[in-house]
Structures are given as structure tokens and as C-alpha cells.
Design a protein around this motif. Structure first.
Motif, PDB file in Angstrom:
ATOM      1  N   ALA A 130      14.367  -2.142   6.984  1.00  0.00           N
ATOM      2  CA  ALA A 130      12.955  -1.800   7.105  1.00  0.00           C
ATOM      3  C   ALA A 130      12.692  -0.365   6.675  1.00  0.00           C
ATOM      4  CB  ALA A 130      12.528  -1.992   8.559  1.00  0.00           C
ATOM      5  N   LEU A 131      11.408  -0.083   6.554  1.00  0.00           N
ATOM      6  CA  LEU A 131      10.964   1.276   6.255  1.00  0.00           C
ATOM      7  C   LEU A 131      10.742   2.018   7.572  1.00  0.00           C
ATOM      8  CD1 LEU A 131       8.392   0.634   3.405  1.00  0.00           C
ATOM      9  CD2 LEU A 131      10.310   2.245   3.288  1.00  0.00           C
ATOM     10  N   ILE A 132      11.161   3.259   7.601  1.00  0.00           N
ATOM     11  CA  ILE A 132      10.964   4.071   8.804  1.00  0.00           C
ATOM     12  C   ILE A 132       9.795   5.005   8.535  1.00  0.00           C
ATOM     13  CG2 ILE A 132      12.053   5.754  10.351  1.00  0.00           C
ATOM     14  CD1 ILE A 132      14.779   4.677   9.133  1.00  0.00           C
TER      15      ILE A 132
ATOM     16  N   ALA B 141       9.284   4.423 -10.118  1.00  0.00           N
ATOM     17  CA  ALA B 141       8.802   5.453  -9.196  1.00  0.00           C
ATOM     18  C   ALA B 141       8.246   4.829  -7.922  1.00  0.00           C
ATOM     19  CB  ALA B 141       7.736   6.285  -9.900  1.00  0.00           C
ATOM     20  N   ILE B 142       9.085   4.183  -7.116  1.00  0.00           N
ATOM     21  CA  ILE B 142       8.561   3.592  -5.878  1.00  0.00           C
ATOM     22  C   ILE B 142       8.051   4.684  -4.944  1.00  0.00           C
ATOM     23  CG2 ILE B 142       9.646   1.318  -5.845  1.00  0.00           C
ATOM     24  CD1 ILE B 142      12.045   2.353  -4.574  1.00  0.00           C
ATOM     25  N   TYR B 143       8.651   5.871  -5.056  1.00  0.00           N
ATOM     26  CA  TYR B 143       8.141   7.063  -4.358  1.00  0.00           C
ATOM     27  C   TYR B 143       8.393   8.242  -5.290  1.00  0.00           C
ATOM     28  CZ  TYR B 143      13.058   6.623  -3.154  1.00  0.00           C
ATOM     29  OH  TYR B 143      14.406   6.420  -3.236  1.00  0.00           O
ATOM     30  N   PRO B 144       7.733   9.391  -5.046  1.00  0.00           N
ATOM     31  CA  PRO B 144       7.849  10.499  -6.010  1.00  0.00           C
ATOM     32  C   PRO B 144       9.197  11.222  -5.945  1.00  0.00           C
ATOM     33  CG  PRO B 144       5.992  10.826  -4.482  1.00  0.00           C
ATOM     34  CD  PRO B 144       6.775   9.674  -3.972  1.00  0.00           C
TER      35      PRO B 144
ATOM     36  N   THR C 224      18.730   6.140  -1.089  1.00  0.00           N
ATOM     37  CA  THR C 224      18.262   7.182  -2.005  1.00  0.00           C
ATOM     38  C   THR C 224      16.980   7.813  -1.455  1.00  0.00           C
ATOM     39  OG1 THR C 224      19.189   5.893  -3.798  1.00  0.00           O
ATOM     40  CG2 THR C 224      17.671   7.629  -4.425  1.00  0.00           C
ATOM     41  N   ALA C 225      16.165   7.029  -0.758  1.00  0.00           N
ATOM     42  CA  ALA C 225      14.940   7.587  -0.183  1.00  0.00           C
ATOM     43  C   ALA C 225      15.280   8.693   0.819  1.00  0.00           C
ATOM     44  CB  ALA C 225      14.119   6.486   0.490  1.00  0.00           C
ATOM     45  N   LEU C 226      16.309   8.465   1.629  1.00  0.00           N
ATOM     46  CA  LEU C 226      16.698   9.512   2.585  1.00  0.00           C
ATOM     47  C   LEU C 226      17.200  10.746   1.830  1.00  0.00           C
ATOM     48  CD1 LEU C 226      17.246  10.640   5.393  1.00  0.00           C
ATOM     49  CD2 LEU C 226      19.362   9.318   5.477  1.00  0.00           C
TER      50      LEU C 226
ATOM     51  N   THR D 175       0.804  -1.233   0.000  1.00  0.00           N
ATOM     52  CA  THR D 175       0.000   0.000   0.000  1.00  0.00           C
ATOM     53  C   THR D 175       0.836   1.281   0.000  1.00  0.00           C
ATOM     54  OG1 THR D 175      -0.118  -0.051   2.396  1.00  0.00           O
ATOM     55  CG2 THR D 175      -1.949  -1.087   1.211  1.00  0.00           C
ATOM     56  N   TYR D 176       2.143   1.126   0.135  1.00  0.00           N
ATOM     57  CA  TYR D 176       3.010   2.308   0.168  1.00  0.00           C
ATOM     58  C   TYR D 176       3.771   2.496  -1.144  1.00  0.00           C
ATOM     59  CZ  TYR D 176       6.072  -1.598   1.308  1.00  0.00           C
ATOM     60  OH  TYR D 176       6.698  -2.808   1.277  1.00  0.00           O
ATOM     61  N   CYS D 177       3.766   1.487  -1.987  1.00  0.00           N
ATOM     62  CA  CYS D 177       4.751   1.468  -3.080  1.00  0.00           C
ATOM     63  C   CYS D 177       4.184   1.960  -4.414  1.00  0.00           C
ATOM     64  CB  CYS D 177       5.301   0.060  -3.244  1.00  0.00           C
ATOM     65  SG  CYS D 177       6.591  -0.009  -4.497  1.00  0.00           S
ATOM     66  N   GLY D 178       4.890   2.894  -5.004  1.00  0.00           N
ATOM     67  CA  GLY D 178       4.451   3.532  -6.246  1.00  0.00           C
ATOM     68  C   GLY D 178       4.518   2.647  -7.484  1.00  0.00           C
TER      69      GLY D 178
ATOM     70  N   MET E  79      16.771  -7.758   0.304  1.00  0.00           N
ATOM     71  CA  MET E  79      15.338  -7.949   0.509  1.00  0.00           C
ATOM     72  C   MET E  79      14.981  -7.417   1.889  1.00  0.00           C
ATOM     73  SD  MET E  79      13.219 -11.490   0.715  1.00  0.00           S
ATOM     74  CE  MET E  79      12.524 -11.709  -0.891  1.00  0.00           C
ATOM     75  N   ARG E  80      14.296  -6.292   1.920  1.00  0.00           N
ATOM     76  CA  ARG E  80      13.876  -5.780   3.221  1.00  0.00           C
ATOM     77  C   ARG E  80      12.692  -6.594   3.726  1.00  0.00           C
ATOM     78  NH1 ARG E  80      13.383   0.657   2.085  1.00  0.00           N
ATOM     79  NH2 ARG E  80      15.527   1.272   2.528  1.00  0.00           N
ATOM     80  N   PHE E  81      12.606  -6.729   5.044  1.00  0.00           N
ATOM     81  CA  PHE E  81      11.376  -7.314   5.596  1.00  0.00           C
ATOM     82  C   PHE E  81      10.366  -6.201   5.851  1.00  0.00           C
ATOM     83  CE2 PHE E  81      14.585  -6.855   8.916  1.00  0.00           C
ATOM     84  CZ  PHE E  81      13.945  -5.990   9.790  1.00  0.00           C
ATOM     85  N   GLU E  82      10.789  -4.968   5.673  1.00  0.00           N
ATOM     86  CA  GLU E  82       9.965  -3.744   5.723  1.00  0.00           C
ATOM     87  C   GLU E  82       9.509  -3.358   7.131  1.00  0.00           C
ATOM     88  OE1 GLU E  82      10.230  -2.356   2.927  1.00  0.00           O
ATOM     89  OE2 GLU E  82      10.232  -3.895   1.372  1.00  0.00           O
ATOM     90  N   THR E  83       9.030  -4.313   7.924  1.00  0.00           N
ATOM     91  CA  THR E  83       8.717  -4.062   9.332  1.00  0.00           C
ATOM     92  C   THR E  83       8.707  -5.398  10.056  1.00  0.00           C
ATOM     93  OG1 THR E  83       7.024  -3.401  10.936  1.00  0.00           O
ATOM     94  CG2 THR E  83       6.229  -4.042   8.769  1.00  0.00           C
TER      95      THR E  83
ATOM     96  N   LEU F 158      20.702  -6.062  -8.947  1.00  0.00           N
ATOM     97  CA  LEU F 158      19.674  -6.098  -9.997  1.00  0.00           C
ATOM     98  C   LEU F 158      18.345  -6.085  -9.265  1.00  0.00           C
ATOM     99  CD1 LEU F 158      21.046  -8.909 -12.370  1.00  0.00           C
ATOM    100  CD2 LEU F 158      21.543  -6.452 -12.415  1.00  0.00           C
ATOM    101  N   GLN F 159      17.519  -5.072  -9.541  1.00  0.00           N
ATOM    102  CA  GLN F 159      16.262  -4.953  -8.799  1.00  0.00           C
ATOM    103  C   GLN F 159      15.073  -4.826  -9.734  1.00  0.00           C
ATOM    104  OE1 GLN F 159      14.941  -1.387  -6.221  1.00  0.00           O
ATOM    105  NE2 GLN F 159      15.730  -2.831  -4.715  1.00  0.00           N
ATOM    106  N   SER F 160      13.926  -5.347  -9.280  1.00  0.00           N
ATOM    107  CA  SER F 160      12.677  -5.164 -10.031  1.00  0.00           C
ATOM    108  C   SER F 160      11.508  -5.300  -9.072  1.00  0.00           C
ATOM    109  CB  SER F 160      12.551  -6.231 -11.124  1.00  0.00           C
ATOM    110  OG  SER F 160      12.364  -7.496 -10.537  1.00  0.00           O
TER     111      SER F 160
HETATM  112  N1  5AD Z   1       8.888   5.076   0.234  1.00  0.00           N
HETATM  113  C1  5AD Z   1      10.105   4.613   0.550  1.00  0.00           C
HETATM  114  N2  5AD Z   1      10.567   3.407   0.187  1.00  0.00           N
HETATM  115  C2  5AD Z   1       9.737   2.632  -0.545  1.00  0.00           C
HETATM  116  N3  5AD Z   1       9.891   1.405  -1.032  1.00  0.00           N
HETATM  117  C3  5AD Z   1       8.783   1.062  -1.695  1.00  0.00           C
HETATM  118  N4  5AD Z   1       7.893   2.065  -1.649  1.00  0.00           N
HETATM  119  C4  5AD Z   1       8.458   3.047  -0.923  1.00  0.00           C
HETATM  120  C5  5AD Z   1       8.036   4.335  -0.501  1.00  0.00           C
HETATM  121  N5  5AD Z   1       6.826   4.821  -0.808  1.00  0.00           N
HETATM  122  C6  5AD Z   1      11.081   0.579  -0.765  1.00  0.00           C
HETATM  123  C7  5AD Z   1      10.707  -0.726  -0.077  1.00  0.00           C
HETATM  124  C8  5AD Z   1      11.367  -1.774  -0.941  1.00  0.00           C
HETATM  125  C9  5AD Z   1      12.357  -0.992  -1.731  1.00  0.00           C
HETATM  126  C10 5AD Z   1      12.742  -1.592  -3.027  1.00  0.00           C
HETATM  127  O1  5AD Z   1      11.709   0.221  -1.965  1.00  0.00           O
HETATM  128  O2  5AD Z   1      11.255  -0.738   1.226  1.00  0.00           O
HETATM  129  O3  5AD Z   1      11.969  -2.792  -0.191  1.00  0.00           O
END
Ligand code: 5AD
Length: 435
Positions: free
Chosen positions: A289-291, A396-399, A361-363, A157-160, A249-253, A196-198
Motif C-alpha cells: 500500500a501507499l503510506i 513520472a509516477i511522482y516527481p 524507490t519512492a522512499l 488522483t495521486y499518480c503522475g 499489484m498493490r491494493f494501495e489502501t 515488467l511494469q506499465s
Molecule cells: N507517490 C508514490 N507512489 C506512487 N504510485 C503511483 N503514484 C504515486 C505517488 N504519487 C505507486 C502506486 C503504484 C505504483 C506503481 O506506483 O502505489 O502501485
């Protein structure tokens, strides 16, 4: 261990080789090469990835030697610390323990994650940086990532790139494109480790992915890390036999309730089963994990770090959740930069000796100037995006993902110049070429 500088083999015991780098000894596993004491090799993630001719090795090493010690001096200067700074006595007592390598209790870790004054946070970051320097010296991993497909069958539900995003144009790189991109990353830019990611893309079978990996390994010496989501336990085996040696492979939480809520149709248990299986096969584990997921508490974050450690991770990947408007969680807020930096620092305190900690990269998307801060808060690893530019924005997993337009050469220049200013040795890249 990710030293791309050639090292000299000092001792061989079965598959294990002991390698000398300017007087520092590191271990690596040799599976593929005929190696004798006195030979020079390059290793990535603890695996020997190539043998280097003696004259070539000596040339690189002599170019490096002076700079190597110069950088170490800068790093040492920047990581010095004094706990006399600041007035919070409880904080100083906790950090003092951490600096002595005494494991902190959960309530102490919670105290650190709750800190809010700038001064206190700085003291935490500095302690983490001190420990990073103490146990890892100045080496910094730089891996490349190729995002090979943005197709995904999951509904996270979080992933673009999940099924929620109906408008996103989808792409899938062909085998030739993937191989070409990987070979270029290694031969032209000097990468020695590639992810290699997908998304979870049914458009590639595991057998096809295995062939792609095998072909890359035939063409160039490189550590291949796979990040294709849940490929199944048998899938992990096939990809290992094809030559992959790391799993991202993140377990995310670690909180099963939150996991179930944000991953409809998936189970935390299955994800962990994959990671355990990969570890037992001999994959190097990169997880985390995701914070900032909804409902996540500070205690959850600490449990996430504990779980990462239990899973035997070599690399910790912790980054902020960034809301994507085309997903069910699109209206939520991302966590603060400070929260993420505190988490990175806590990772260093909890697993000071093993953890390679990634500045994600998200940070950097959350706060463009944060790479330096992350590297000064315990982190010692970067991932550069080597996906062909025409596809990057679509992953675009996030904007507004950072580095969506930058040429690979620009990313490398930026990374190297920052690392040099911090006294860090970018030991993963083709060091002879970039310095
Ligand atoms: N924000 C940050 N990280 C995300 N990921 C997926 N969607 C988002 C988001 N909205 C991360 C997940 C996944 C990685 C490939 O991208 O943690 O493991």
C-alpha cells in the motif's frame, strides 16, 4: 526464496525440490526442467529458473564460499541487539514479545507506529532487523524493473502518469525493445528476476503481452513478474500460461472509502479479486500500500499490513505517497521518512518469517540516504531500474524519481557495495560476475 547462487538438489518430491545452499535448505518448485538429486539449479521466488552445469556451479560456489560466511558474520554483528537500551518500559515489553515471535495486538502495534523519540524508533528498527536476520539470514533480493509504457487510462488522483497529467509525453516500448532490454538485463547484468511494469495501457493487448513474455522466457532464464494493473482475471491466466510467475499489484489502501476516493471508477474489491485469482493460479504475490494517502490513519496502515499478509504476499511493497503537482493531490504533503521506516519495521514484526520487504524507490526519492536505514529496519529487498534511460524520466509516477539517470552498472555497483558493507549477500544477481 531468491538465492541466485546455485544450490544442490538434495531431494525431489513431485514438483518440489529441496535445495542445499552451504548447509541451508530451501524449497523450490520445478516446472520445466529435468532434474535429478545431485544436480545444481538456480531458483528465484521459489521457482527453479535454470539448471546449472556442475563445473560452473562449483566454480561460483567456491568463489562464494568464504565471502558468504564473512558476510554472514558482519550481518550477525550488525543485527545483535539489547533491549536494555532505552528507558520506555512499555516499548521494551512489546518488543520483547515480538522478538519471542508472539503476535502483537493491534493496540501494541499502534503504540509502535506512534513512537516519536529517536531512541524509541531506533529500538523498533533494531528489533525488526534482528527478526530479519533470524528468519532470513543475510540474503537480499535484487530484482530489476522495466517500465515498458507510461500510457494509462486510469484517473488515480495521486499518480503522475494518470490521465490527469496532460503534459506528460507518453511512450510505449515496442515488443523488440522490451525483449532486448530484458535479455540485456539477464545476460549482461545478471538479473534473474524482472518486473515488467506499465500504466493500464490499452495500447497493448493481453495477447501481445503474453507473446512478449513467452519470447523473453524462450531467450533467457528469468522469473517474470507482471505489473500492468488490472488485466482481468482471464488476462492473469493468459499471462501465467505465457510464463509469468509473479504479480506486483498493490491494493494501495485497505480502507474502501479512501480507495474509492483516490481511484475514481475503480473498486477495492476488483483489485483484491485480481490478487486472489493470481494467488490461486500460482503466481507469487507482491503487494502492499501507499503510506500517507489523505485521510489514512495509523490503524489503516496496520490494516494494510494485515491485508497484505492475508493475501499471502511473499513480497511487501510499502512506500510513501509523494505528491505530483500535475495531479489532484499535488498540494498535499508526503509522510515522514520515519513513518515509512516504522511501517517497514512493523511489517517485519507482523510477518517475520515470510515477508520479503522492499525498500522502494519512492522512499529513496523522499530521502536519498534511506536505503541503508530501510535495510536495517527489517527490509531485505531492492529493485533496480533497468528501463532504458531515455524513458525513465517519463515514467513520472511522482516527481524527481531516484535513479532516473544512473546507468544500470552504476546502480548495481552502489547496491552491491552497500549490501557488502551490511554483510548482506546480493544473492539475486549474477553473483559470480559482480563480486
Ligand atoms: N507517490 C508514490 N507512489 C506512487 N504510485 C503511483 N503514484 C504515486 C505517488 N504519487 C505507486 C502506486 C503504484 C505504483 C506503481 O506506483 O502505489 O502501485
Amino acid at each position: 526464496m531468491c538465492y541466485a547462487i546455485p544450490g544442490k538438489v538434495k531431494e525431489i518430491r513431485g514438483k518440489q525440490v529441496l535445495v542445499d545452499y552451504f548447509g541451508e535448505e530451501k524449497k523450490a518448485i520445478n516446472e520445466f526442467y529435468d532434474i535429478a538429486v545431485g544436480d545444481y539449479i538456480c531458483a528465484q521466488g521459489g521457482f527453479v529458473i535454470k539448471k546449472v552445469k556442475e563445473d560452473e556451479a562449483r566454480e561460483v560456489l567456491s568463489a562464494w564460499k568464504e565471502l558468504f560466511f564473512e558476510l554472514q558474520d558482519i550481518d550477525l554483528r550488525l543485527s545483535r541487539m539489547d533491549l536494555g537500551e532505552g528507558s520506555d518500559k512499555k516499548l521494551r515489553l512489546i518488543l520483547d514479545k515480538a522478538l519471542e515471535n508472539i503476535p502483537l495486538k493491534k493496540d501494541e502495534l499502534l503504540y509502535l507506529l506512534d513512537l516519536d523519540s529517536q531512541q524509541s524508533c531506533q529500538l523498533l528498527y533494531k528489533s525488526a532487523n534482528f527478526l530479519r536476520q533470524k528468519y532470513h539470514k543475510n540474503s537480499c533480493c535484487i530484482h530489476g524493473i522495466i517500465e515498458i509504457s507510461n500510457h494509462c487510462q486510469q484517473q488515480c488522483t495521486y499518480c503522475g502518469i494518470s490521465t490527469h497529467n496532460k503534459d506528460l509525453p507518453r511512450y510505449r516500448m515496442t515488443q523488440e525493445e522490451i525483449i532486448e532490454t530484458a535479455v540485456e538485463a539477464v545476460e549482461r547484468y545478471g538479473f534473474q528476476a524482472l518486473v515488467l511494469q506499465s500504466g493500464e495501457d490499452p495500447g497493448y493487448s493481453v495477447d501481445e503481452l503474453a507473446i512478449t513474455i513467452r519470447k523473453i522466457k524462450e531467450k533467457v532464464p528469468v522469473l517474470i513478474c507482471i505489473s500492468f494493473g488490472e488485466v482481468g482475471l482471464e488476462g492473469l491466466e493468459k499471462l501465467y500460461h505465457a510464463g509469468a510467475r509473479a504479480l506486483l499489484m498493490r491494493f494501495e489502501t485497505s480502507n474502501p472509502k479512501i480507495f474509492a476516493r483516490v481511484h475514481p471508477g475503480q473498486k477495492l474489491e476488483t483489485r483484491l479479486e485480481h490478487i486472489h485469482k493470481a494467488a490461486s493460479l500460482g503466481y507469487l504475490i507482491m503487494t502492499g500500500a501507499l503510506i500517507g494517502l489523505p485521510g489514512q490513519t495509523n490503524e489503516d496502515i496496520i490494516n494494510d499490513i494485515y491485508l497484505t499478509k492475508e493475501l499471502g504476499a511473499e513480497m511487501y511493497s510499502f512506500g510513501p505517497f509523494l505528491p505530483h503537482p500535475e495531479t489532484p493531490l499535488g498540494n498535499l504533503k508526503s509522510p515522514s521518512e520515519e513513518k515509512v521506516l516504522k511501517t517497514l519495521a512493523l511489517v517485519r514484526l507482523i510477518d517475520p518469517e515470510v515477508a520479503k520487504i522492499l525498500v522502494t524507490t519512492a522512499l529513496e526519492t523522499l530521502e536519498p540516504t534511506t536505503r541503508k536505514k530501510g535495510l536495517l529496519s527489517g527490509a531485505n529487498s531492492l529493485m533496480l531500474n533497468v528501463t532504458p534511460v531515455k524513458y525513465r524520466k517519463l515514467y513520472a509516477i511522482y516527481p524527481n524519481k531516484a535513479y532516473s539517470d544512473e546507468l544500470i552498472s552504476t546502480q548495481i555497483e552502489e547496491a552491491i557495495s552497500l549490501l557488502k558493507s551490511l554483510g548482506r549477500a546480493p544473492t539475486d544477481l549474477g553473483v559470480s560476475k559482480v563480486i
